[in-house]
Design an enzyme around this catalytic site. Structure first.
Site, PDB file in Angstrom:
ATOM      1  N   VAL A  40       0.867  -1.254   0.089  1.00 25.00           N
ATOM      2  CA  VAL A  40       0.207  -0.035  -0.030  1.00 25.00           C
ATOM      3  C   VAL A  40       0.910   1.071  -0.008  1.00 25.00           C
ATOM      4  O   VAL A  40       2.206   1.197   0.477  1.00 25.00           O
ATOM      5  CB  VAL A  40      -0.950  -0.132   1.191  1.00 25.00           C
ATOM      6  N   SER A  41       0.525   2.131  -0.471  1.00 25.31           N
ATOM      7  CA  SER A  41       1.001   3.516  -0.630  1.00 25.31           C
ATOM      8  C   SER A  41       1.223   4.531   0.700  1.00 25.31           C
ATOM      9  O   SER A  41       2.325   5.284   0.556  1.00 25.31           O
ATOM     10  CB  SER A  41       0.444   4.393  -2.008  1.00 25.31           C
ATOM     11  N   THR A  42       0.522   4.339   1.788  1.00 21.26           N
ATOM     12  CA  THR A  42       0.569   5.417   2.815  1.00 21.26           C
ATOM     13  C   THR A  42       0.312   4.724   3.951  1.00 21.26           C
ATOM     14  O   THR A  42      -0.124   3.511   4.081  1.00 21.26           O
ATOM     15  CB  THR A  42      -0.534   6.408   2.688  1.00 21.26           C
TER      16      THR A  42
ATOM     17  N   GLN B 266      -3.022   3.939   4.925  1.00 24.44           N
ATOM     18  CA  GLN B 266      -3.718   2.725   4.128  1.00 24.44           C
ATOM     19  C   GLN B 266      -3.420   1.576   5.025  1.00 24.44           C
ATOM     20  O   GLN B 266      -3.913   0.360   5.080  1.00 24.44           O
ATOM     21  CB  GLN B 266      -3.214   2.830   2.794  1.00 24.44           C
TER      22      GLN B 266
END
Length: 225
Positions: free
Chosen positions: A18-20, A23
């Site tokens: 996931v990117s963040t 998340q």
């Protein structure tokens, strides 16, 4: 081929990204990826030993969890399973490094893809990322030139997009309520049911486990995915 060799071929390690941090903490995106890998593994008789979860931007080549997953896969002679190619990377450099690592891997959204196809898909993903960045910078520059306070304007735009996405999710739920009331359906099965009925996504495309999971998260029907 002996039974031992066949068993080794059917062993897998799962890699999710996931990117963040938000998340990663909320599980946003992870559940859909996990389900995609699980469904694929079951259909191909893979035994998933463990999963590695990365919280990192797709453009960043520093991937400690990916390195750990690769090391584990090499040690036990397992295949690395990834839910979607763009979850692996939006960078040709990361994809190329993986392809040269000597570890077999499968992007379950493109299980039959050869090395050439994977290079092309990786290049397209990187190009799309760069285009999004370019358009965003241009839009922010234009807004700044008009005297818009970027911080507050960005928040307004983000909130507007969220409201639009929630309204669309509610409209789909209202029109296809029987699908969403059937709590025994998996995210993938809900996506298949919507596609079978000709219901398009907000962008006019087909439903996948990923975008269906996000729709469900907006409806708060289950854990965000």
């Amino acid at each position: 081929m002996g039974r031992a060799a066949l068993a080794e071929q059917k062993t897998a390690i799962s890699y999710l990204r996931v990117s963040t941090a938000r998340q990663g903490a909320s599980g946003l995106g992870l559940e859909a990826q996990r389900e995609a890998v699980s469904s694929f593994a079951s259909s191909r008789s893979f035994s998933v030993l463990t999963e590695y979860v990365e919280v990192e931007s797709g453009k960043n080549a520093a991937r400690p969890q990916l390195a750990a997953a690769l090391a584990h896969a090499r040690k036990v002679k397992a295949v690395l399973l990834i839910a979607k190619l763009d979850r692996l990377a939006r960078s040709v450099a990361v994809l190329s490094a993986l392809m040269e690592s000597g570890t077999d891997f499968i992007a379950v959204d493109l299980p039959e893809a050869n090395r050439f196809m994977l290079h092309i898909m990786g290049a397209v993903a990187e190009y799309e990322r760069e285009q999004i960045s370019t358009r965003t910078k241009a839009a922010l520059a234009a807004a700044k030139a008009r005297g818009v306070k970027l911080g507050s304007n960005s928040q307004v735009l983000a909130q507007s997009r969220i409201r639009d996405a929630v309204k669309f999710a509610q409209a789909v739920e209202k029109s296809e309520g029987d699908i969403f009331r059937n709590r025994s359906l998996t995210v993938r099965q809900i996506a298949d049911a919507l596609n079978a009925r000709g219901v398009a996504t907000r962008e006019g495309g087909l439903w996948s486990a990923g975008n269906t999971g996000r729709l469900l998260a907006r409806l708060r029907l289950r854990d965000p995915s």
